[in-house]
Design a protein around this motif. Sequence first.
Motif: not given
Length: 138
Positions: A24-36
């Motif tokens: 879940q943390e890896k997916l959240t970080q991936k989403g944060a990078k995509e959002a940023a």
Amino acid sequence: MERQKRRERAALPQKKRRRLELKQEKLTQKGAKEAAEGDTYQSEVGMTPNVDTESIPEAVPKPGYTKVDNLVHLQLSYVVIDLETSGLIQRGIIPHITQIAAQDMASGEKFSWYVKPLIPITAKARKKSQGFLGLGRK
């Protein structure tokens, strides 16, 4: 023998829970990078056989705005929206929303809703929001 012990340990509930948390943390970080990064960022670019590295996309034209004359006599009203979160973006982890509040400035009508976050609230955020973690309407 060692392989069997490793398999038995991996099947323990706390080990499974930790693997799910890391996923879940890896997916959240991936989403944060995509959002940023916005539209210019895509995950797994170059992993497909049809990668287009030769062309640069055309620039998006700036939208044209025109004056609307018949809106002169309208009464303006606006709504102020406030979001409280479990903290700031840190190490690529996006904080969760803990409160959604809004107020119609013309009528004075207010709305407030608390949400239980799925991640811990940071000490700074707890201090800022006075540590309230009720659920439902205020």
